[in-house]
Design an enzyme around this catalytic site. Structure first.
Site, PDB file in Angstrom:
ATOM      1  N   ASP A  98       0.799  -1.226   0.000  1.00  9.49           N
ATOM      2  CA  ASP A  98       0.000   0.000   0.000  1.00  9.49           C
ATOM      3  C   ASP A  98       0.829   1.272   0.000  1.00  9.49           C
ATOM      4  O   ASP A  98       0.403   2.312   0.493  1.00  9.49           O
ATOM      5  CB  ASP A  98      -0.928  -0.017   1.225  1.00  9.49           C
ATOM      6  CG  ASP A  98      -0.158  -0.304   2.511  1.00  9.49           C
ATOM      7  OD1 ASP A  98       1.060  -0.061   2.534  1.00  9.49           O
ATOM      8  OD2 ASP A  98      -0.771  -0.774   3.490  1.00  9.49           O
ATOM      9  N   GLU A 120      -0.779  -8.951  -1.375  1.00 13.89           N
ATOM     10  CA  GLU A 120      -1.356  -8.397  -0.130  1.00 13.89           C
ATOM     11  C   GLU A 120      -2.543  -7.485  -0.476  1.00 13.89           C
ATOM     12  O   GLU A 120      -2.656  -6.352   0.000  1.00 13.89           O
ATOM     13  CB  GLU A 120      -0.310  -7.637   0.695  1.00 13.89           C
ATOM     14  CG  GLU A 120      -0.682  -7.445   2.144  1.00 13.89           C
ATOM     15  CD  GLU A 120       0.358  -6.637   2.930  1.00 13.89           C
ATOM     16  OE1 GLU A 120       0.388  -5.413   2.805  1.00 13.89           O
ATOM     17  OE2 GLU A 120       1.162  -7.258   3.656  1.00 13.89           O
ATOM     18  N   HIS A 219       6.260   4.691  12.848  1.00 15.83           N
ATOM     19  CA  HIS A 219       6.563   5.599  11.726  1.00 15.83           C
ATOM     20  C   HIS A 219       5.333   6.140  11.001  1.00 15.83           C
ATOM     21  O   HIS A 219       5.469   6.837   9.998  1.00 15.83           O
ATOM     22  CB  HIS A 219       7.433   4.880  10.692  1.00 15.83           C
ATOM     23  CG  HIS A 219       6.699   3.800   9.951  1.00 15.83           C
ATOM     24  ND1 HIS A 219       6.520   2.542  10.473  1.00 15.83           N
ATOM     25  CD2 HIS A 219       6.070   3.800   8.768  1.00 15.83           C
ATOM     26  CE1 HIS A 219       5.827   1.814   9.621  1.00 15.83           C
ATOM     27  NE2 HIS A 219       5.531   2.551   8.579  1.00 15.83           N
ATOM     28  N   ARG A 221       2.431   8.112   9.293  1.00 22.40           N
ATOM     29  CA  ARG A 221       2.233   9.549   9.019  1.00 22.40           C
ATOM     30  C   ARG A 221       1.112  10.156   9.863  1.00 22.40           C
ATOM     31  O   ARG A 221       1.191  11.296  10.296  1.00 22.40           O
ATOM     32  CB  ARG A 221       1.911   9.743   7.533  1.00 22.40           C
ATOM     33  CG  ARG A 221       3.115   9.914   6.662  1.00 22.40           C
ATOM     34  CD  ARG A 221       2.700  10.159   5.218  1.00 22.40           C
ATOM     35  NE  ARG A 221       3.763  10.774   4.446  1.00 22.40           N
ATOM     36  CZ  ARG A 221       4.861  10.148   4.053  1.00 22.40           C
ATOM     37  NH1 ARG A 221       5.060   8.882   4.361  1.00 22.40           N
ATOM     38  NH2 ARG A 221       5.779  10.783   3.345  1.00 22.40           N
ATOM     39  N   HIS A 252      12.992   4.723  12.899  1.00 18.54           N
ATOM     40  CA  HIS A 252      12.804   4.944  11.457  1.00 18.54           C
ATOM     41  C   HIS A 252      13.523   6.227  11.036  1.00 18.54           C
ATOM     42  O   HIS A 252      13.586   7.181  11.815  1.00 18.54           O
ATOM     43  CB  HIS A 252      11.298   5.051  11.197  1.00 18.54           C
ATOM     44  CG  HIS A 252      10.903   4.996   9.751  1.00 18.54           C
ATOM     45  ND1 HIS A 252      11.150   6.023   8.873  1.00 18.54           N
ATOM     46  CD2 HIS A 252      10.260   4.046   9.038  1.00 18.54           C
ATOM     47  CE1 HIS A 252      10.677   5.704   7.673  1.00 18.54           C
ATOM     48  NE2 HIS A 252      10.130   4.498   7.747  1.00 18.54           N
TER      49      HIS A 252
HETATM   50  C1  UD1 Z   1       6.813   4.499   3.678  1.00 20.21           C
HETATM   51  C2  UD1 Z   1       5.405   4.100   3.235  1.00 20.21           C
HETATM   52  C3  UD1 Z   1       4.676   3.379   4.371  1.00 20.21           C
HETATM   53  C4  UD1 Z   1       5.495   2.227   4.908  1.00 20.21           C
HETATM   54  C5  UD1 Z   1       6.884   2.720   5.283  1.00 20.21           C
HETATM   55  C6  UD1 Z   1       7.733   1.554   5.682  1.00 20.21           C
HETATM   56  C7  UD1 Z   1       4.254   5.600   1.679  1.00 20.21           C
HETATM   57  C8  UD1 Z   1       3.396   6.797   1.541  1.00 20.21           C
HETATM   58  N1  UD1 Z   1       4.638   5.290   2.932  1.00 20.21           N
HETATM   59  O1  UD1 Z   1       6.677   5.466   4.713  1.00 20.21           O
HETATM   60  O2  UD1 Z   1       3.442   2.887   3.885  1.00 20.21           O
HETATM   61  O3  UD1 Z   1       4.851   1.714   6.023  1.00 20.21           O
HETATM   62  O4  UD1 Z   1       7.491   3.352   4.146  1.00 20.21           O
HETATM   63  O5  UD1 Z   1       8.827   1.935   6.452  1.00 20.21           O
HETATM   64  O6  UD1 Z   1       4.573   4.974   0.702  1.00 20.21           O
HETATM   65  N2  UD1 Z   1      14.246   7.824   4.816  1.00 20.21           N
HETATM   66  C9  UD1 Z   1      15.623   7.735   4.732  1.00 20.21           C
HETATM   67  N3  UD1 Z   1      16.169   6.529   4.379  1.00 20.21           N
HETATM   68  C10 UD1 Z   1      15.427   5.429   4.131  1.00 20.21           C
HETATM   69  C11 UD1 Z   1      14.028   5.542   4.236  1.00 20.21           C
HETATM   70  C12 UD1 Z   1      13.454   6.746   4.564  1.00 20.21           C
HETATM   71  O7  UD1 Z   1      16.342   8.701   4.953  1.00 20.21           O
HETATM   72  O8  UD1 Z   1      15.996   4.363   3.823  1.00 20.21           O
HETATM   73  C13 UD1 Z   1      13.641   9.142   5.178  1.00 20.21           C
HETATM   74  C14 UD1 Z   1      13.771  10.187   4.049  1.00 20.21           C
HETATM   75  O9  UD1 Z   1      13.928  11.451   4.609  1.00 20.21           O
HETATM   76  C15 UD1 Z   1      12.414  10.080   3.349  1.00 20.21           C
HETATM   77  C16 UD1 Z   1      11.510   9.863   4.543  1.00 20.21           C
HETATM   78  O10 UD1 Z   1      12.243   8.989   5.405  1.00 20.21           O
HETATM   79  O11 UD1 Z   1      12.076  11.221   2.585  1.00 20.21           O
HETATM   80  C17 UD1 Z   1      10.148   9.318   4.245  1.00 20.21           C
HETATM   81  O12 UD1 Z   1      10.183   8.171   3.418  1.00 20.21           O
HETATM   82  P1  UD1 Z   1       8.806   7.703   2.684  1.00 20.21           P
HETATM   83  O13 UD1 Z   1       9.061   6.439   1.947  1.00 20.21           O
HETATM   84  O14 UD1 Z   1       8.233   8.830   1.919  1.00 20.21           O
HETATM   85  O15 UD1 Z   1       7.815   7.466   3.880  1.00 20.21           O
HETATM   86  P2  UD1 Z   1       7.861   6.440   5.087  1.00 20.21           P
HETATM   87  O16 UD1 Z   1       7.375   7.195   6.262  1.00 20.21           O
HETATM   88  O17 UD1 Z   1       9.146   5.756   5.139  1.00 20.21           O
HETATM   89  N1  UDP Z   2      12.012  -4.222  10.347  1.00 18.41           N
HETATM   90  C1  UDP Z   2      13.385  -4.313  10.183  1.00 18.41           C
HETATM   91  N2  UDP Z   2      14.180  -3.505  10.944  1.00 18.41           N
HETATM   92  C2  UDP Z   2      13.694  -2.610  11.837  1.00 18.41           C
HETATM   93  C3  UDP Z   2      12.282  -2.504  11.974  1.00 18.41           C
HETATM   94  C4  UDP Z   2      11.464  -3.318  11.215  1.00 18.41           C
HETATM   95  O1  UDP Z   2      13.869  -5.117   9.389  1.00 18.41           O
HETATM   96  O2  UDP Z   2      14.486  -1.908  12.485  1.00 18.41           O
HETATM   97  C5  UDP Z   2      11.143  -5.066   9.495  1.00 18.41           C
HETATM   98  C6  UDP Z   2      10.080  -5.853  10.191  1.00 18.41           C
HETATM   99  O3  UDP Z   2      10.549  -7.151  10.560  1.00 18.41           O
HETATM  100  C7  UDP Z   2       8.959  -5.928   9.147  1.00 18.41           C
HETATM  101  C8  UDP Z   2       9.149  -4.676   8.342  1.00 18.41           C
HETATM  102  O4  UDP Z   2      10.452  -4.182   8.636  1.00 18.41           O
HETATM  103  O5  UDP Z   2       9.130  -7.032   8.272  1.00 18.41           O
HETATM  104  C9  UDP Z   2       8.111  -3.647   8.664  1.00 18.41           C
HETATM  105  O6  UDP Z   2       8.439  -2.440   8.088  1.00 18.41           O
HETATM  106  P1  UDP Z   2       7.825  -1.058   8.551  1.00 18.41           P
HETATM  107  O7  UDP Z   2       7.372  -1.171   9.948  1.00 18.41           O
HETATM  108  O8  UDP Z   2       8.835  -0.016   8.214  1.00 18.41           O
HETATM  109  O9  UDP Z   2       6.604  -0.853   7.544  1.00 18.41           O
HETATM  110  P2  UDP Z   2       5.093  -1.379   7.518  1.00 18.41           P
HETATM  111  O10 UDP Z   2       5.093  -2.847   7.664  1.00 18.41           O
HETATM  112  O11 UDP Z   2       4.359  -0.656   8.603  1.00 18.41           O
HETATM  113  O12 UDP Z   2       4.598  -0.917   6.182  1.00 18.41           O
END
Ligand code: UD1
Ligand code: UDP
Length: 384
Positions: A98, A120, A219, A221, A252
């Site tokens: 999603d 999923e 994490h 939003r 995160h």
């Molecule tokens: C995204 C997904 C969310 C998912 C989550 C998993 C969307 C809208 N959101 O949210 O559904 O649950 O990933 O973790 O698609 N960043 C880094 N390095 C990384 C990853 C993120 O620096 O490896 C920082 C960056 O500043 C980036 C920000 O996190 O701009 C947000 O990343 P983004 O993928 O937009 O949103 P998440 O909150 O990670």
């Molecule tokens: N996870 C990981 N390292 C971490 C935290 C989570 O590998 O420090 C894994 C966790 O086992 C799960 C996945 O990341 O499989 C979940 O990701 P996240 O919570 O970022 O996103 P969501 O599932 O809410 O979309």
């Protein structure tokens, strides 16, 4: 017909974890040609998964920028995915979950009339603002998809209610369980167990497994701002109330998360803030912890399989199966409820034992196989 070329899209940490078993199975399946595409919506957190699962990545679209907005991310994804589709012309594409990557890849494929499979599919809270924007992403991906891989009969029912044709829905289990089984098995290898131990001893106090600890992730939003402030206040209160318990929190990388967490929890002696952990040590932490406090989707699915109680810091969940099984409870991003829920589990053995029953409502570890078989049938029926 030549082997159909299957593009597998993933962009964030959880997508890569849940696509890893599919990518691995596709790479050695003679029926298909694999095109593995990372959109790079995440960077460090995605690279950790690619490394651990040794995933082939044929294209990396490298879209991430720090603090990206949903609109800028979406427009970049659309442009880059479309160019890739033009060059590679896959016969079919798979998306998972999603995220923004899912919605943009689904739409780009739809515009080019490339059939897609949604892994999923059918998770719903019924509230477009919770989780935000994920509920909208998965709802919108449904009418764009050709095949729908629902993890459970609950998600199948949501799709049927939205008038998806029954023959296009496949109840497969969730590939997160395929990945988890694979990893739990690998961790039985003494060499891997030793590597994990040595890593964890380098980021945690050396006696880390001798004391009880609560494992935390967060994490979402919709929790940014007030929600995170109240989550952090709850953790700080718990840390004071339970000085002998540790609160282990891999944070995160989103700046909206890092800011409040470091400000409120950065200097507490029994709160251990870590960088995001690679999947391998994270699974080990889930196995070793007392309980999990999270707003994550994937963690809600994994922890019940490991017999760990999960308190979910959200008002809604699209994963009611864990709640029904008794291992998951919603506490909202609400300070009092979080403090009460965690305190109860740390002090009331009967309550703890009732929640710590291992149960696996999300699959048997064979979801990827079912998904590939359904895609093979789809191409066979097209050819005949
Ligand atoms: C995204 C997904 C969310 C998912 C989550 C998993 C969307 C809208 N959101 O949210 O559904 O649950 O990933 O973790 O698609 N960043 C880094 N390095 C990384 C990853 C993120 O620096 O490896 C920082 C960056 O500043 C980036 C920000 O996190 O701009 C947000 O990343 P983004 O993928 O937009 O949103 P998440 O909150 O990670
Ligand atoms: N996870 C990981 N390292 C971490 C935290 C989570 O590998 O420090 C894994 C966790 O086992 C799960 C996945 O990341 O499989 C979940 O990701 P996240 O919570 O970022 O996103 P969501 O599932 O809410 O979309």
């Amino acid at each position: 017909m030549t082997r159909p070329k299957i593009a597998v899209f993933f962009g964030t940490r959880p997508e890569a974890i849940k696509m890893a078993p599919i990518v691995t199975a596709l790479a050695s399946d003679d029926r298909f040609e694999l095109l593995s595409v990372s959109t790079g919506q995440h960077r460090e957190m995605l690279d950790q998964v690619v490394d651990i699962f040794n995933l082939p990545v044929h294209h990396d679209l490298e879209v991430m920028t720090p603090g990206q907005t949903l609109a800028s991310l979406s427009s970049k994804l659309m442009t880059k995915i479309d160019a890739l589709l033009e060059d590679e012309k896959p016969d079919f594409a798979l998306v998972q979950g999603d995220t923004t990557t899912v919605l943009m890849a689904s739409l780009a494929c739809f515009y080019r009339r490339i059939p897609t499979g949604h892994v999923e599919a059918g998770l719903r809270t019924g509230d477009m603002t919770s989780p935000f924007p994920e509920e909208a992403n998965r709802v919108l991906a449904t009418p764009l998809s050709t095949l729908h891989f629902a993890p459970t009969t609950v998600s199948e029912k949501h799709l049927l209610d939205e008038r998806v044709a029954t023959e296009k829905i496949f109840v497969t289990g969730n590939t997160v369980i395929d990945a988890l089984h694979l990893e739990v098995e690998r961790q039985k290898d003494p060499k891997i167990a030793e590597e994990i131990e040595s890593h964890l001893a380098s980021v945690l106090p050396s006696d880390w497994h001798e004391k009880r600890f609560v494992l935390i992730t967060g994490h979402r939003r919709e929790n940014f701002g007030g929600g995170f402030e109240s989550i952090c206040a709850a953790i700080a209160e718990l840390a004071e109330r339970f000085p002998d318990v540790r609160f282990v929190y891999p944070v995160h990388l989103n700046p909206n998360v890092q800011g409040p967490v470091e400000k409120t929890l950065g200097n507490l002696q029994n709160v251990l803030l870590l960088p995001p952990q690679s999947y391998r040590p994270f699974v080990a932490l889930m196995q070793a912890c007392e309980l999990v406090l999270t707003d994550s989707g994937g963690v809600q699915e994994e922890a019940p399989g490991l017999g760990k109680p999960v308190l979910v810091m959200r008002d809604t969940t699209e994963r009611p199966e864990g709640v029904d099984a008794g291992t998951v409870r919603l506490v909202g991003p609400v300070r009092e409820k979080i403090v009460e829920g965690v305190s109860e589990l740390l002090t009331d053995r009967a309550n703890y034992d009732a929640m710590a029953q291992a149960s696996n409502p999300y699959g048997d570890g064979n979801a990827s196989k079912r998904i590939l078989d359904a895609i093979a049938d789809y191409f066979e029926s097209k050819d005949s």
